[in-house]
Design an enzyme around this catalytic site. Structure first.
Site, PDB file in Angstrom:
ATOM      1  N   ARG A  55      -5.380  -2.077   6.538  1.00 60.98           N
ATOM      2  CA  ARG A  55      -5.861  -2.728   5.302  1.00 60.98           C
ATOM      3  C   ARG A  55      -5.025  -3.977   5.015  1.00 60.98           C
ATOM      4  NH1 ARG A  55      -9.848  -3.235   2.241  1.00 60.98           N
ATOM      5  NH2 ARG A  55     -10.114  -1.035   1.873  1.00 60.98           N
ATOM      6  N   ILE A  69      -0.061  -2.778  -4.186  1.00 60.88           N
ATOM      7  CA  ILE A  69      -0.701  -1.468  -4.275  1.00 60.88           C
ATOM      8  C   ILE A  69      -1.309  -1.138  -2.914  1.00 60.88           C
ATOM      9  CG2 ILE A  69      -2.339  -0.031  -5.541  1.00 60.88           C
ATOM     10  CD1 ILE A  69      -2.150  -1.948  -7.894  1.00 60.88           C
ATOM     11  N   PRO A  70      -0.456  -0.792  -1.943  1.00 61.77           N
ATOM     12  CA  PRO A  70      -0.991  -0.486  -0.614  1.00 61.77           C
ATOM     13  C   PRO A  70      -1.865   0.760  -0.623  1.00 61.77           C
ATOM     14  CG  PRO A  70       1.408  -0.186  -0.655  1.00 61.77           C
ATOM     15  CD  PRO A  70       0.999  -0.707  -1.990  1.00 61.77           C
ATOM     16  N   HIS A  71      -2.981   0.650   0.071  1.00 63.80           N
ATOM     17  CA  HIS A  71      -3.918   1.757   0.204  1.00 63.80           C
ATOM     18  C   HIS A  71      -4.665   1.570   1.517  1.00 63.80           C
ATOM     19  CE1 HIS A  71      -5.962  -1.505  -1.915  1.00 63.80           C
ATOM     20  NE2 HIS A  71      -7.086  -1.070  -1.384  1.00 63.80           N
ATOM     21  N   ALA A  72      -5.359   2.570   1.943  1.00 61.90           N
ATOM     22  CA  ALA A  72      -6.021   2.546   3.245  1.00 61.90           C
ATOM     23  C   ALA A  72      -7.387   1.875   3.170  1.00 61.90           C
ATOM     24  CB  ALA A  72      -6.184   3.971   3.765  1.00 61.90           C
TER      25      ALA A  72
END
Length: 153
Positions: A55, A69-72
């Site tokens: 991502r 805000i790291p997310h997949a």
């Protein structure tokens, strides 16, 4: 069945998932630390970290005010066991493609639940005072206090 409302942010964040005073050598190291925290709280399996890095390679998760805000990717939602948040603070900062990130809020959400969580987080964390408070927090209680609903005085 789709969720009508997102769960309360504070309910998704366990005190042991708040990691203050950490350091990272670069953006990918910071994302790996966030992914490890999500894995350790039982929210994701090992493949989720690679989906988070994927991502970030396609679209930055830096949102401003020292926050990322790291997310997949959506494909990475298969690696999610339960919805959860983690917060990892980097007081010395991390170079995030030219931006100075002091706090990462990691999201694990089943299906497309991350969209509602991102919206809630943006509302809470991007207020200038809240972001500064989070970046300078010295206790999990300070962090949880930002995420709890505010009641009128």
């Amino acid at each position: 069945m789709a969720r009508k409302t997102a769960p309360a942010l504070a309910g998704l964040l366990a005190e042991e998932s708040i990691r203050l005073g950490r350091s990272a050598v670069d953006r990918d190291d910071a994302i790996r630390q966030v992914g490890a925290a999500l894995r350790e709280c039982g929210a994701v399996d090992d493949s989720h970290v690679e989906a988070m890095l994927e991502r970030e390679r396609s679209v930055s998760t830096y949102v401003g005010e020292g926050i990322a805000i790291p997310h997949a990717t959506f494909a990475g939602s298969d690696a999610v066991c339960r919805d959860a948040l983690v917060i990892v603070q980097f007081p010395a900062g991390v170079d995030w493609d030219g931006h100075d990130v002091r706090v990462c809020v990691g999201i694990a959400a089943q299906g497309n639940g991350h969209i509602a969580l991102l919206s809630q987080l943006a509302t809470v964390l991007l207020a200038r005072d809240n972001a500064a408070t989070l970046c300078a927090a010295t206790s999990p209680d300070q962090v949880l206090g930002l995420l709890r609903p505010k009641h009128s005085k």
